[in-house]
Scaffold this motif. Structure first.
Motif, PDB file in Angstrom:
ATOM      1  N   LEU A  49       0.817  -1.220   0.000  1.00 34.06           N
ATOM      2  CA  LEU A  49       0.000   0.000   0.000  1.00 34.06           C
ATOM      3  C   LEU A  49       0.846   1.264   0.000  1.00 34.06           C
ATOM      4  O   LEU A  49       0.397   2.311  -0.450  1.00 34.06           O
ATOM      5  CB  LEU A  49      -0.951   0.011   1.209  1.00 34.06           C
ATOM      6  CG  LEU A  49      -1.969  -1.119   1.244  1.00 34.06           C
ATOM      7  CD1 LEU A  49      -2.789  -1.054   2.534  1.00 34.06           C
ATOM      8  CD2 LEU A  49      -2.878  -1.062   0.020  1.00 34.06           C
ATOM      9  N   ILE A  50       2.059   1.157   0.531  1.00 34.60           N
ATOM     10  CA  ILE A  50       3.018   2.258   0.486  1.00 34.60           C
ATOM     11  C   ILE A  50       4.369   1.672   0.079  1.00 34.60           C
ATOM     12  O   ILE A  50       4.605   0.468   0.225  1.00 34.60           O
ATOM     13  CB  ILE A  50       3.137   3.020   1.832  1.00 34.60           C
ATOM     14  CG1 ILE A  50       3.544   2.074   2.970  1.00 34.60           C
ATOM     15  CG2 ILE A  50       1.835   3.757   2.159  1.00 34.60           C
ATOM     16  CD1 ILE A  50       3.811   2.766   4.304  1.00 34.60           C
ATOM     17  N   LEU A  51       5.230   2.524  -0.415  1.00 38.38           N
ATOM     18  CA  LEU A  51       6.565   2.105  -0.837  1.00 38.38           C
ATOM     19  C   LEU A  51       7.594   2.550   0.188  1.00 38.38           C
ATOM     20  O   LEU A  51       7.452   3.616   0.802  1.00 38.38           O
ATOM     21  CB  LEU A  51       6.901   2.711  -2.203  1.00 38.38           C
ATOM     22  CG  LEU A  51       6.009   2.270  -3.363  1.00 38.38           C
ATOM     23  CD1 LEU A  51       6.355   3.065  -4.623  1.00 38.38           C
ATOM     24  CD2 LEU A  51       6.145   0.780  -3.602  1.00 38.38           C
ATOM     25  N   PRO A  52       8.662   1.775   0.363  1.00 34.59           N
ATOM     26  CA  PRO A  52       9.714   2.204   1.285  1.00 34.59           C
ATOM     27  C   PRO A  52      10.513   3.358   0.690  1.00 34.59           C
ATOM     28  O   PRO A  52      10.596   3.497  -0.528  1.00 34.59           O
ATOM     29  CB  PRO A  52      10.573   0.947   1.435  1.00 34.59           C
ATOM     30  CG  PRO A  52      10.353   0.168   0.181  1.00 34.59           C
ATOM     31  CD  PRO A  52       8.947   0.478  -0.250  1.00 34.59           C
ATOM     32  N   ASP A  53      11.080   4.176   1.557  1.00 31.01           N
ATOM     33  CA  ASP A  53      11.992   5.226   1.103  1.00 31.01           C
ATOM     34  C   ASP A  53      13.303   4.599   0.644  1.00 31.01           C
ATOM     35  O   ASP A  53      13.939   5.077  -0.288  1.00 31.01           O
ATOM     36  CB  ASP A  53      12.271   6.231   2.228  1.00 31.01           C
ATOM     37  CG  ASP A  53      11.014   6.953   2.694  1.00 31.01           C
ATOM     38  OD1 ASP A  53      10.073   7.109   1.875  1.00 31.01           O
ATOM     39  OD2 ASP A  53      10.962   7.347   3.871  1.00 31.01           O
ATOM     40  N   GLU A  54      13.709   3.550   1.335  1.00 30.15           N
ATOM     41  CA  GLU A  54      14.919   2.802   1.006  1.00 30.15           C
ATOM     42  C   GLU A  54      14.635   1.330   1.235  1.00 30.15           C
ATOM     43  O   GLU A  54      13.758   0.973   2.013  1.00 30.15           O
ATOM     44  CB  GLU A  54      16.095   3.228   1.908  1.00 30.15           C
ATOM     45  CG  GLU A  54      16.514   4.662   1.733  1.00 30.15           C
ATOM     46  CD  GLU A  54      17.595   5.068   2.732  1.00 30.15           C
ATOM     47  OE1 GLU A  54      18.040   4.232   3.538  1.00 30.15           O
ATOM     48  OE2 GLU A  54      17.979   6.239   2.697  1.00 30.15           O
ATOM     49  N   GLY A  55      15.404   0.485   0.588  1.00 25.03           N
ATOM     50  CA  GLY A  55      15.252  -0.950   0.754  1.00 25.03           C
ATOM     51  C   GLY A  55      14.220  -1.525  -0.207  1.00 25.03           C
ATOM     52  O   GLY A  55      13.699  -0.819  -1.076  1.00 25.03           O
TER      53      GLY A  55
END
Length: 187
Positions: A49-55
């Motif tokens: 539902l959301i994307l990580p900023d990193e990883g």
């Protein structure tokens, strides 16, 4: 499902930093931790539902069902309609009524959700997620508003219908890990 060094921030505040986790298909996992540690954010990342900023988040199951912290039920709809409208087409009305009965809601299947207690609404949301027959079920604080007896009955219901599926539960109650036969992850 795999999370590799995942980080997520909101408005400059870090919620998760370099978090890694691997969950096997069919595994039951309970995620716990103090408020504000990112448990709900972690669920939202795992559901895509959301994307990580990193990883990276890999191997998100292709079919998921969820119970969010808020029940997200239309107030004017009945429990029957709330469950039936999201169920696969092959799920009969009798099956929906059976699921509602199994979570103790047989007497209120035709009342508007707005007339139900918080614990009753919670069980409608749980039945709705279970009836979807998804490969992975995500439950965010699913037992809020349930007394002990109702909670135990609801846990038995969840275990019965999620055998062989991936089940990820967020809870503040450490006992829930043993009640669900879950691997406990503390963040």
């Amino acid at each position: 499902m795999k999370l590799h060094n995942v980080s997520k921030s909101f408005d400059g505040k870090s919620v998760l930093k370099n978090f890694s986790l691997e969950i096997q298909d069919g595994e039951t996992v309970l995620i716990s931790g103090v408020s504000g540690r990112g448990k709900t954010t972690l669920l939202r990342l795992m559901m895509g539902l959301i994307l990580p900023d990193e990883g990276e988040v890999d191997d998100i199951p292709r079919s998921i069902a969820a119970v969010f912290q808020e029940d997200r039920l239309p107030n004017d709809f009945t429990p029957y309609v709330c469950v039936k409208m999201t169920a696969p087409r092959v799920v009969s009305g009798a099956t929906v009524l059976n699921h509602l009965s199994e979570v103790g809601l047989a007497d209120c299947t035709d009342k508007p959700v707005s007339q139900l207690s918080g614990g009753m609404r919670r069980r409608v949301a749980i039945a709705r997620a279970i009836v979807c027959d998804a490969l992975a079920v995500f439950l965010d604080e699913p037992f809020t508003g349930l007394d002990r007896e109702t909670k135990l009955k609801t846990i038995d219901y969840i275990k019965k219908y999620t055998q062989g599926k991936t089940l990820i539960v967020v809870s503040h109650d450490d006992e829930d890990a043993s009640l669900l036969n879950a691997r406990k992850i503390r963040i």
